[in-house]
Design a protein around this motif. Structure first.
Motif, short mmCIF file in Angstrom:
data_model
loop_
_atom_site.label_atom_id
_atom_site.label_comp_id
_atom_site.label_asym_id
_atom_site.label_seq_id
_atom_site.Cartn_x
_atom_site.Cartn_y
_atom_site.Cartn_z
N LYS A 1 157.69 22.97 -16.92
CA LYS A 1 158.93 22.32 -16.46
C LYS A 1 159.33 21.19 -17.39
CE LYS A 1 159.49 24.65 -12.59
NZ LYS A 1 160.64 25.56 -12.37
N GLY B 1 162.78 21.20 -19.76
CA GLY B 1 163.76 20.13 -19.66
C GLY B 1 163.96 19.43 -20.99
N GLU C 1 165.44 28.17 -15.43
CA GLU C 1 163.98 28.26 -15.37
C GLU C 1 163.35 26.91 -15.03
OE1 GLU C 1 162.86 29.86 -19.12
OE2 GLU C 1 163.83 31.79 -18.75
N ALA C 2 164.00 25.82 -15.49
CA ALA C 2 163.46 24.48 -15.25
C ALA C 2 163.78 23.97 -13.85
CB ALA C 2 164.01 23.51 -16.29
N SER C 3 164.79 24.55 -13.19
CA SER C 3 165.29 23.99 -11.94
C SER C 3 164.88 24.80 -10.71
CB SER C 3 166.82 23.89 -11.99
OG SER C 3 167.23 23.08 -13.06
N THR C 4 164.00 25.77 -10.88
CA THR C 4 163.54 26.56 -9.75
C THR C 4 162.10 26.18 -9.39
OG1 THR C 4 162.83 28.34 -11.25
CG2 THR C 4 165.02 28.52 -10.28
N LYS D 1 158.88 24.14 -7.72
CA LYS D 1 158.45 22.75 -7.56
C LYS D 1 158.53 21.99 -8.90
CE LYS D 1 155.21 23.91 -3.83
NZ LYS D 1 153.80 23.86 -3.38
N HIS D 2 158.42 20.68 -8.78
CA HIS D 2 158.30 19.78 -9.93
C HIS D 2 159.56 19.79 -10.82
CE1 HIS D 2 154.16 19.60 -8.69
NE2 HIS D 2 153.98 20.87 -8.97
N THR D 3 160.72 20.05 -10.24
CA THR D 3 161.94 20.05 -11.03
C THR D 3 162.30 18.65 -11.53
OG1 THR D 3 163.26 19.86 -8.99
CG2 THR D 3 162.87 22.07 -9.85
N ASN D 4 161.75 17.62 -10.88
CA ASN D 4 162.02 16.26 -11.35
C ASN D 4 161.45 16.05 -12.75
OD1 ASN D 4 159.44 16.52 -10.18
ND2 ASN D 4 159.25 14.30 -9.97
N SER E 1 161.45 18.29 -15.13
CA SER E 1 162.40 18.86 -16.08
C SER E 1 163.58 17.91 -16.29
CB SER E 1 162.90 20.22 -15.59
OG SER E 1 163.62 20.10 -14.38
N THR E 2 163.96 17.19 -15.25
CA THR E 2 165.04 16.20 -15.39
C THR E 2 164.62 15.07 -16.32
OG1 THR E 2 165.81 16.70 -13.14
CG2 THR E 2 166.57 14.64 -14.15
#
Length: 259
Positions: free
Chosen positions: A35, A39, A230-233, A235-238, A240-241
């Motif tokens: 992730k 990002g 792929e980065a926003s699906t 868990k742990h998308t924060n 990638s942000t």
């Protein structure tokens, strides 16, 4: 000439370095790391599109006043359309999915995963080539230093991309050396694409503002179509942000300081 060759090869070296992660990690990359890397790669590509491609495209047309934005707008849309067409015509498989895209094919999963990354590496090579071509011909807003900055930015972005392609290859059952080779070869289109643009530079110079924006559009397509989903699906998308923010700032600083 030596600087030109080095500039074209730097992104490939980034891909090879990232692909070498397969020798250091287990069979699968952790979700946290993936992730973060997705990002980060997205941030670098978006910043490169804006600071290194779209802004110089408009600066080259300042004598046209408000219409200076026209080549950037047209080129950007053409770049989006070009990658959309390539995606429709090429059988490929995105990471984390089991359903191939494009026309039906008997290609292996490994081949389709490789194609997905390879066709999306082409605009990155074009971006490096078109910036070097503009710098070589004295285009407004472009210099060899800024061209090297783009090359370095793409290389930095290619490090996580190389890892993201080589690790799934290992998970597919390939050996570490096979996975490294496949990941590395996925980046070979970048120096090829960049060199092709430079060779044709004398013919492309009149439409250089369009070409800069074209490369920006193609790169943004990759971000919106592949990296961000792929980065926003899951868990742990924060992460990638955060990775996006760090990648964007790094590329912006590189462009401003070296430009």
């Amino acid at each position: 000439m030596n600087i030109l060759i080095i500039g074209l090869l730097i992104p490939l070296l980034g891909t090879m370095l990232g692909s070498a992660f397969v020798f250091l990690m287990k069979r699968q990359m952790s979700v946290l790391l993936q992730k973060s890397l997705l990002g980060f790669a997205s941030g670098v590509m978006v910043a490169a599109s804006v600071w290194s491609l779209l802004i110089p495209s408009m600066e080259m047309e300042t004598d046209k006043g408000a219409w200076s934005v026209l080549p950037a707008a047209i080129g950007f849309l053409l770049g989006i359309g070009f990658l959309l067409l390539i995606d429709e015509l090429t059988p490929h498989l995105h990471l984390g999915t089991s359903q191939p895209e494009g026309p039906r094919s008997r290609l292996s999963r490994t081949a389709m995963l490789t194609l997905a990354v390879t066709i999306h590496n082409l605009p990155e090579g074009m971006a490096v080539g078109v910036v070097f071509a503009g710098a070589e011909h004295g285009a407004t807003g472009l210099s060899l230093a800024s061209a090297i900055a783009v090359s370095l930015g793409i290389a930095i972005q290619n490090i996580p991309e190389g890892a993201i392609i080589s690790m799934p290859m290992r998970a597919e059952g390939n050996s570490k050396w096979q996975s490294f080779a496949i990941g590395s070869l996925s980046g070979i289109v970048e120096p090829i694409g960049g060199l092709a643009v430079i060779i044709l530079a004398s013919w492309l110079l009149p439409i250089l503002p369009y070409m800069l924006a074209f490369a920006a559009g193609a790169m943004c397509y990759v971000v919106v179509e592949e990296l961000i989903p792929e980065a926003s699906t899951g868990k742990h998308t924060n992460l990638s942000t955060i990775g996006f923010a760090l990648g964007f700032v790094l590329m912006m600083v590189l462009d401003v300081v070296m430009g």
